[in-house]
Design a protein around this motif. Sequence first.
Motif, PDB file in Angstrom:
ATOM      1  N   VAL A 156      19.925  25.904  34.798  1.00 37.59           N
ATOM      2  CA  VAL A 156      18.476  25.833  34.608  1.00 37.59           C
ATOM      3  C   VAL A 156      17.863  27.169  34.184  1.00 37.59           C
ATOM      4  N   ARG A 157      18.719  28.184  34.013  1.00 37.72           N
ATOM      5  CA  ARG A 157      18.172  29.469  33.567  1.00 37.72           C
ATOM      6  C   ARG A 157      17.604  29.355  32.159  1.00 37.72           C
ATOM      7  N   LYS A 196      16.473  33.813  43.511  1.00 34.25           N
ATOM      8  CA  LYS A 196      17.188  34.707  42.581  1.00 34.25           C
ATOM      9  C   LYS A 196      16.359  35.964  42.258  1.00 34.25           C
ATOM     10  N   SER A 217      17.374  28.978  45.132  1.00 35.71           N
ATOM     11  CA  SER A 217      17.191  28.819  43.683  1.00 35.71           C
ATOM     12  C   SER A 217      18.312  27.959  43.106  1.00 35.71           C
ATOM     13  N   ALA A 218      17.934  26.997  42.272  1.00 35.54           N
ATOM     14  CA  ALA A 218      18.923  26.072  41.706  1.00 35.54           C
ATOM     15  C   ALA A 218      19.976  26.789  40.859  1.00 35.54           C
ATOM     16  N   CYS A 219      19.582  27.853  40.167  1.00 35.85           N
ATOM     17  CA  CYS A 219      20.555  28.569  39.316  1.00 35.85           C
ATOM     18  C   CYS A 219      21.642  29.220  40.167  1.00 35.85           C
ATOM     19  N   CYS A 250      11.174  33.835  40.763  1.00 33.31           N
ATOM     20  CA  CYS A 250      11.908  33.885  42.030  1.00 33.31           C
ATOM     21  C   CYS A 250      12.161  35.286  42.590  1.00 33.31           C
ATOM     22  N   VAL A 306      15.925  24.411  44.373  1.00 33.19           N
ATOM     23  CA  VAL A 306      14.680  24.259  43.604  1.00 33.19           C
ATOM     24  C   VAL A 306      14.710  25.182  42.387  1.00 33.19           C
ATOM     25  N   CYS A 307      14.100  24.735  41.293  1.00 27.31           N
ATOM     26  CA  CYS A 307      13.878  25.624  40.148  1.00 27.31           C
ATOM     27  C   CYS A 307      12.391  25.543  39.780  1.00 27.31           C
ATOM     28  N   PRO A 308      11.619  26.551  40.152  1.00 26.74           N
ATOM     29  CA  PRO A 308      10.183  26.507  39.882  1.00 26.74           C
ATOM     30  C   PRO A 308       9.848  26.326  38.395  1.00 26.74           C
ATOM     31  N   GLU A 309      10.626  26.934  37.522  1.00 26.55           N
ATOM     32  CA  GLU A 309      10.267  26.844  36.101  1.00 26.55           C
ATOM     33  C   GLU A 309      10.505  25.442  35.553  1.00 26.55           C
ATOM     34  N   ARG A 324      14.905  27.889  27.319  1.00 23.76           N
ATOM     35  CA  ARG A 324      13.537  28.265  26.966  1.00 23.76           C
ATOM     36  C   ARG A 324      13.524  29.752  26.638  1.00 23.76           C
ATOM     37  N   SER A 348      13.781  37.511  38.745  1.00 26.04           N
ATOM     38  CA  SER A 348      13.128  36.459  37.959  1.00 26.04           C
ATOM     39  C   SER A 348      11.599  36.560  38.074  1.00 26.04           C
TER      40      SER A 348
HETATM   41 FE1  SF4 Z   1      16.715  30.331  38.731  1.00 27.15          FE
HETATM   42 FE2  SF4 Z   1      14.729  31.046  37.123  1.00 27.15          FE
HETATM   43 FE3  SF4 Z   1      14.839  28.546  38.042  1.00 27.15          FE
HETATM   44 FE4  SF4 Z   1      14.259  30.590  39.689  1.00 27.15          FE
HETATM   45  S1  SF4 Z   1      13.036  29.839  37.974  1.00 27.15           S
HETATM   46  S2  SF4 Z   1      15.674  28.875  40.070  1.00 27.15           S
HETATM   47  S3  SF4 Z   1      15.558  32.224  38.843  1.00 27.15           S
HETATM   48  S4  SF4 Z   1      16.325  29.528  36.683  1.00 27.15           S
END
Ligand code: SF4
Length: 150
Positions: A13-14, A103, A5-7, A109, A37-40, A49, A106
């Motif tokens: 990116v949170r 992470k 997870s990128a965070c 994640c 990676v950050c899926p969101e 957000r 989430s």
């Molecule tokens: Fe982190 Fe949320 Fe992005 Fe997953 S979707 S990498 S938990 S910020």
Amino acid sequence: MIMVSACLVGQNVRYDGNNSLNEKILRLVDEGKAIAVCPEVFGGLSTPRLPAEIENGDGHDVLEGKSKIVDTSGKDVTEEFLNGAYETLNVFKEFQPSMVVLKENSPSCGSSFIYDGTFSGNKIQGVGVTTALLEKNGIQVISEKEFETL
Ligand code: SF4
């Protein structure tokens, strides 16, 4: 190569514009051994957000169309989350990482726990929608907490 997870590697990116830095995982990125990676973000959501949670279920229920993901304004963001999950799966297929560390907690994640959909801080057992999609494709996902014990 592992996927993380990128965070967890300090990218802001949170939902709240912050990160969840884990120094041990960051070192792997610095050494060229991990891809973040950050899926969101992949799903087109902006940062910061509004926080979002899965209503009445977990990521597997979302994949089956039984649950949706809403933010605190009541907006349905299921499509964005699903798009992010599929893009993350594409990245997995491209890089074929040997491990996936995402992470915990989430709605994308989480791999053991997620929030219960009431925005009250309560957690339930379940997985986020990206983890659910990866699992459905036979890919194991562990959390940063499990990674620390390896
Ligand atoms: Fe982190 Fe949320 Fe992005 Fe997953 S979707 S990498 S938990 S910020």
